[in-house]
Design a protein around this motif. Structure first.
Motif, short mmCIF file in Angstrom:
data_model
loop_
_atom_site.label_atom_id
_atom_site.label_comp_id
_atom_site.label_asym_id
_atom_site.label_seq_id
_atom_site.Cartn_x
_atom_site.Cartn_y
_atom_site.Cartn_z
N ILE B 84 19.42 39.07 37.60
CA ILE B 84 20.62 39.65 37.32
C ILE B 84 21.93 38.89 38.03
CG2 ILE B 84 21.88 41.89 37.84
CD1 ILE B 84 19.17 43.41 38.28
N GLY B 85 22.67 38.07 37.28
CA GLY B 85 23.43 37.43 37.86
C GLY B 85 24.89 38.44 38.14
N MET B 86 25.77 37.51 38.80
CA MET B 86 27.03 38.49 39.29
C MET B 86 28.26 37.50 39.41
SD MET B 86 27.26 41.52 42.18
CE MET B 86 28.31 42.68 41.89
N ILE B 87 29.24 37.72 38.83
CA ILE B 87 30.55 37.24 39.36
C ILE B 87 31.64 38.01 40.01
CG2 ILE B 87 29.98 35.34 37.81
CD1 ILE B 87 32.08 36.57 35.72
N GLU B 166 35.87 42.42 38.04
CA GLU B 166 37.20 41.97 37.73
C GLU B 166 37.29 40.53 37.77
OE1 GLU B 166 40.37 44.02 38.75
OE2 GLU B 166 39.45 45.80 39.81
N PRO B 167 36.63 39.91 36.55
CA PRO B 167 36.57 38.54 36.84
C PRO B 167 37.87 37.68 36.56
CG PRO B 167 35.54 39.31 34.81
CD PRO B 167 35.77 40.55 35.80
N THR B 168 38.75 38.42 35.69
CA THR B 168 40.08 37.87 35.34
C THR B 168 41.16 38.46 35.98
OG1 THR B 168 40.32 39.63 33.85
CG2 THR B 168 39.09 37.37 32.98
N SER B 169 40.91 39.18 37.33
CA SER B 169 42.17 39.74 37.99
C SER B 169 42.87 38.83 38.86
CB SER B 169 41.73 40.96 38.78
OG SER B 169 41.24 41.78 37.89
N SER B 170 42.29 37.60 39.31
CA SER B 170 43.21 36.96 40.14
C SER B 170 43.61 35.43 39.29
CB SER B 170 42.49 36.58 41.31
OG SER B 170 41.19 36.42 41.33
N VAL B 171 43.62 35.62 37.85
CA VAL B 171 44.03 34.32 37.14
C VAL B 171 45.03 34.73 36.30
CG1 VAL B 171 41.77 33.21 37.39
CG2 VAL B 171 42.54 34.54 35.14
N ASP B 172 45.82 33.79 35.82
CA ASP B 172 46.95 34.07 34.79
C ASP B 172 46.50 34.40 33.25
OD1 ASP B 172 46.68 31.74 32.95
OD2 ASP B 172 47.30 30.56 34.90
N PRO B 173 47.17 34.88 32.58
CA PRO B 173 46.73 35.49 30.96
C PRO B 173 46.06 34.43 30.41
CG PRO B 173 48.76 36.30 31.70
CD PRO B 173 48.60 35.36 32.67
N GLN B 174 46.63 33.39 30.32
CA GLN B 174 46.13 32.19 29.57
C GLN B 174 44.58 32.01 29.88
OE1 GLN B 174 48.46 28.71 29.19
NE2 GLN B 174 47.47 27.78 27.67
N THR B 175 44.31 31.86 31.33
CA THR B 175 43.13 31.65 31.89
C THR B 175 42.06 32.64 31.64
OG1 THR B 175 44.35 30.35 33.66
CG2 THR B 175 42.11 30.74 33.77
N THR B 176 42.52 33.85 31.72
CA THR B 176 41.82 35.23 31.50
C THR B 176 41.23 34.79 30.21
OG1 THR B 176 43.43 36.80 32.53
CG2 THR B 176 41.93 37.47 30.80
N GLY B 177 42.00 34.60 29.07
CA GLY B 177 41.28 34.21 27.82
C GLY B 177 40.23 33.25 27.82
#
Ligand SMILES: Nc1ncnc2c1ncn2[C@@H]1O[C@H](COP(=O)(O)OP(=O)(O)OP(=O)(O)O)[C@@H](O)[C@H]1O
Ligand SMILES: [Mg+2]
Lengths: 221, 256
Positions: B84-87, B166-177
């Motif tokens: 079970i991996g986790m990020i 929340e893997p995308t909560s500390s990056v900008d919208p483009q990086t979220t993509g």
């Protein structure tokens, strides 16, 4: 004026050797015992990994007790113990016993604090990967704390260069003893001056080396 | 694949007991990208963390691949966690290790031989497009790159499940993509089941096939996003599905 310094030089060198001898015994032993002790303090803290609250209470109390002794008093108070261990209370070897006893809890507190500063998220991540407690301590906490530990060793070394001079008061030899004989009894300001310069240079050298190692170990920036 | 049954978790806090999760049940199937959405403090992270028992529930059972994890011994649980991996939101990489050694870490835990480790590390880094950064330290990487290293690390032991807090909560919208694209690829190519916690409806719309909405420790509604007509019943779900940025003042009107 230089005559005094030249005359005292061999003794000064001898005193420095004694001081370094005391440090070379004290610091590695303090690190070797203080690191696991500090780690145990960290692990048994109330909201930490191991739920041994009574154990922490006792260990924490002992560490505080030893740390609350002023160094000179500790030194005198444990003379019987020192005699038992090294056969005499005089000389540099005897002086290292109270130094070690004082340095262990001092260093342990540093370790406890450094480990507290390690990001808990990294510990979470390691736990999620199936790491056990030993692996977390060894591979996560010590890896992340290593520059802090190097920094603590530097601070403790500089502090104990200073503490070692107190040993001179009770027949421990070293640079403190030298200072008492030449600076206090004979009042040779020139010799004192040279001694101080040498000590300042040593402290600077320790600090510089320490900072250099800390920077090498620290990849956080 | 994953079944959570009546999970409850209460924390003792200075202000008294705090019911972070109350009687939450969830069924996640093999191959799902399952979203957990809700506002801050809803209990999403706590619920996610019960899946690998980083948070042990006070009540309820956590069944992963037919095994009730709450009944496993410490040793068995550690073994189970390998699959079970986790990020995490803040990546949680080891800052004093370079990218290669970070990905090597879970393999060392799993006692994989050195030669095999090298192979696996290179595969994983290639998958997230960071093979050229193997020698770099995390501090020298962008947020998106750090998260991809974290993904590579989570994949190292070939897990069947990937938990994402929340893997995308500390990056900008483009990086979220780019992070979401990486997750989707993992799901499609490797068949890894993904559970993703977020407070952004965009993330859900982008990659999830199912979603559960949480509020005050409870799962208030669940949706299969492949269905044609989704009619949210609860206020919070209606609000989330409207998917508009509304100023706080107006929100009270909308969401009364
Ligand atoms: N270890 C803990 N000890 C005490 N209280 C906790 C702990 N972990 C979480 N809580 C509390 O439980 C509640 C739910 O927390 P949780 O982190 O699961 O929320 P969340 O939905 O993930 O919110 P966020 O979007 O802010 O991450 C919060 O009120 C939080 O303060
Ligand atoms: Mg959260």
């Amino acid at each position: 004026m230089l005559d005094n310094v030249i005359y005292a030089w061999p003794e000064l060198v001898q005193a420095l050797i004694e001081t370094f001898y005391m440090l070379i015994l004290t610091i590695p032993i303090a690190v070797a015992i203080g690191t696991p002790l500090g780690t145990i303090l960290f692990l048994t803290r109330p909201d930490s990994f191991l739920k041994w609250p009574k154990f922490y209470l006792i260990l924490n109390g002992v560490v505080n007790l030893v740390r609350s002794f002023p160094f000179l008093i500790l030194m005198i108070a444990i003379i019987p113990f020192t005699r038992l261990l090294v056969g005499t209370a005089l000389g540099s070897t005897a002086a290292t016993i109270p130094m070690i006893i004082n340095a262990i809890p001092y260093f342990a507190r540093f370790i406890e604090q450094i480990l507290l500063d390690v990001n808990r998220g990294v510990v979470d991540a390691a736990e999620s990967m199936g790491a056990n407690k030993l692996q977390i301590v060894w591979k996560v906490l010590y890896t992340e704390a290593r520059s802090g530990i190097a920094n603590a060793i530097t601070i403790v070394t500089v502090s104990f260069l200073s503490y070692s001079t107190v040993a001179g008061l009770v027949g421990g030899g070293g640079i403190g003893d030298f200072a008492i004989r030449y600076g206090y009894y004979r009042y040779q300001t020139d010799v004192m001056f040279v001694t101080i310069i040498i000590m300042v240079l040593f402290v600077q050298a320790f600090q510089f080396t320490g900072n250099f190692i800390v920077r090498k170990l620290d990849k956080r920036l | 694949m994953i079944t959570l049954q009546n999970i409850s978790k209460t924390f003792d806090t200075a202000g008294g007991p705090l019911h972070a999760v109350s009687y939450a049940s969830l069924h996640i199937q093999q191959g799902d990208i399952y979203g957990l959405i809700g506002f801050s403090g809803a209990g999403k992270s706590t619920l996610l963390r019960t899946i690998n028992l980083l948070e042990r529930p006070d009540e309820g059972s956590v069944i992963v691949e037919g095994q009730d994890l709450t009944k496993l011994s410490v040793r068995e649980l550690r073994k189970k966690r390998l699959s079970i991996g986790m990020i995490f939101q803040h990546f949680n990489l080891l800052n004093n290790l370079n990218v290669y050694d970070n990905v090597s870490f879970p393999l060392e835990i799993a006692k994989v031989s050195k030669a095999e480790r090298k192979q696996r590390i290179e595969n994983c880094l290639e998958m997230v497009g960071l093979l050229d950064k193997a020698k770099a330290f995390p501090a020298k990487l962008s947020g998106g790159q750090k998260q991809r290293v974290a993904i590579a690390r989570a994949l190292a032991n070939n897990p069947k499940i990937l938990l994402c807090d929340e893997p995308t909560s500390s990056v900008d919208p483009q990086t979220t993509g780019s992070i979401l694209a990486a997750l989707q690829e993992i799901n499609r190519k490797l068949g890894i089941t993904i559970v993703i916690v977020t407070h952004e409806m965009n993330v859900i719309n982008a990659i999830c096939n199912k979603v559960a909405v949480m509020e005050q420790g409870q799962i208030v509604e669940k949706f299969d996003l492949r269905e044609k007509n989704i009619v949210p019943q609860s206020n919070i779900a209606q609000f989330l599905f409207k998917n508009e940025i509304v100023l706080a003042g107006e929100r009270e009107v909308q969401y009364a």
